[in-house]
Design an enzyme around this catalytic site. Structure first.
Site, short mmCIF file in Angstrom:
data_model
loop_
_atom_site.label_atom_id
_atom_site.label_comp_id
_atom_site.label_asym_id
_atom_site.label_seq_id
_atom_site.Cartn_x
_atom_site.Cartn_y
_atom_site.Cartn_z
N THR A 77 -14.02 -121.60 -75.14
CA THR A 77 -13.93 -120.61 -74.07
C THR A 77 -13.73 -121.28 -72.72
OG1 THR A 77 -15.32 -119.06 -75.29
CG2 THR A 77 -15.11 -118.70 -72.93
N ALA A 160 -19.73 -110.75 -72.29
CA ALA A 160 -20.02 -110.35 -73.67
C ALA A 160 -21.27 -111.03 -74.20
CB ALA A 160 -18.82 -110.67 -74.56
N ARG A 237 -23.18 -123.96 -69.55
CA ARG A 237 -22.61 -125.22 -69.09
C ARG A 237 -23.68 -126.04 -68.38
NH1 ARG A 237 -19.25 -124.43 -72.19
NH2 ARG A 237 -16.97 -124.37 -71.96
N GLU A 266 -21.00 -134.78 -71.69
CA GLU A 266 -21.27 -134.76 -73.14
C GLU A 266 -20.22 -135.58 -73.88
OE1 GLU A 266 -23.06 -130.18 -73.06
OE2 GLU A 266 -21.04 -130.56 -73.80
N HIS A 287 -25.41 -129.27 -77.90
CA HIS A 287 -24.26 -128.36 -77.72
C HIS A 287 -23.84 -127.75 -79.07
CE1 HIS A 287 -20.77 -127.40 -74.79
NE2 HIS A 287 -20.88 -126.44 -75.68
N ALA A 289 -25.10 -124.42 -79.98
CA ALA A 289 -25.38 -122.98 -80.00
C ALA A 289 -24.19 -122.19 -80.54
CB ALA A 289 -25.73 -122.49 -78.59
N TRP A 290 -22.99 -122.67 -80.27
CA TRP A 290 -21.77 -121.97 -80.68
C TRP A 290 -21.38 -122.23 -82.12
CZ3 TRP A 290 -17.33 -124.63 -82.33
CH2 TRP A 290 -17.42 -126.04 -82.25
#
Length: 320
Positions: A77, A160, A237, A266, A287, A289-290
């Site tokens: 994203t 969202a 972020r 990162e 990193h 979570a997605w």
């Protein structure tokens, strides 16, 4: 008749996406690299018409070396890795992926919240240290446990993902307040100024992009206005928060705790102030979570959808 190959596609960091990527439905050449250092990006994209990148930056100097490049398909994203102004100037279309992790990120967000509010790390450490085994009664009460019901969830950024987090918060019986650039009309959600949100929320969760305006939007001054029991959650972020200021605030007990899934740089190969923390009221995950299996497959499918739409002359999810 053989279809003429007009597009040369290069995926710079294929290893960053653990999912099946279907071949685009048009004649093409495909090259992929497990990972790419920034200094090698332009040379690997030589002759490419379509570049795919997740976290490999593409700056103006790189784009100047790539006269054939027509599209950058960002496999994420966030688009801060791409020089959007330079792309606009050169007529390069940039598309990103949207709303693919509407389950994964909110679930991870609440995993962090629940672990911190119920002191799960501290209690697990107690068991590992043998404290429960030598207790004089059936349980330990060494660390406070706080319910979510009745507390206030503050959401900064109400797109969202922020909306999904709000839904879960309400299901837990939390009061939800948000700070958003857009009007908020959802029932059970109150829009408030950022300063008020920071002062009143028991849990603050960040869900907005990193821009020049949002970089370090939470620093020492903002942390000092938060409740001493408040939690700060960041699955958006790393650069949104001044990490050195947060580390000091946690050491000094300025806030109650924090759960982060992102850092400014990162991987943090050169260290980071938050890596030095060793206390039960701070959780740092790498990193991810997605990155549920379902979310990554949705992302992979959307990535190819974006490329096919561009080649068909109807580009979508365009950011530049």
């Amino acid at each position: 008749m053989l279809e003429i190959v007009k597009h040369h596609i290069v995926f710079l960091d294929r290893e960053s996406l653990q999912a099946t990527v279907r071949p685009p439905a048009f004649a093409h050449q495909w090259r992929e690299f497990a990972a790419t250092d920034a200094v090698d990006a332009a040379s690997r994209l030589h002759g490419a018409t379509i570049a795919i990148t997740n976290k490999v930056p593409l700056r103006e100097a790189d784009l100047a070396r790539l006269p054939d490049l027509q599209m950058i398909a960002v496999a994420a994203t966030g688009t801060d890795i791409v020089d959007l102004a330079a792309c606009r100037a050169r007529g390069i279309v940039v598309s990103n992926i949207r709303d693919y992790s509407l389950v994964s990120v909110p679930e991870h967000c609440f995993s962090l919240i629940l672990a911190l509010r119920r002191n799960l790390l501290a209690y697990a450490a107690d068991v590992a240290a043998g404290k429960w085994q030598t207790a004089t009664q059936f349980c330990l009460f060494d660390h406070p446990i706080t319910d979510l019901a009745g507390s206030t969830l503050g959401i900064v950024g109400y797109g969202a993902l922020g909306q999904r987090v709000a839904q879960i918060g309400r299901a837990f019986g939390m009061k939800v307040v948000v700070n958003s650039r857009s009007a908020v009309t959802d029932a059970g959600v109150t829009s408030v100024p950022l300063a008020e949100l920071l002062q009143t929320a028991d849990v603050i969760s960040l869900h907005l992009p990193l821009t020049a305006q949002t970089r370090h939007m939470i620093g020492a001054a903002e942390l000092a206005t938060m409740k001493p029991t408040a939690l700060l959650i960041n699955t958006a972020r790393g650069g949104l928060v001044d990490e050195a200021a947060l580390a000091q605030a946690l050491r000094d007990g300025v806030i109650g705790g924090a759960g982060f899934d992102v850092l400014t740089k990162e991987p943090p190969a050169d260290g980071n102030a938050l890596l030095e923390l060793d206390q039960a009221n701070f959780i740092l995950t790498p990193h991810v979570a997605w990155a549920s299996a379902g979310a990554m497959q949705i992302l992979a499918d959307m990535l190819v959808d974006n490329i096919e739409a561009f080649v068909a002359g109807t580009p979508k999810n365009v950011v530049s």
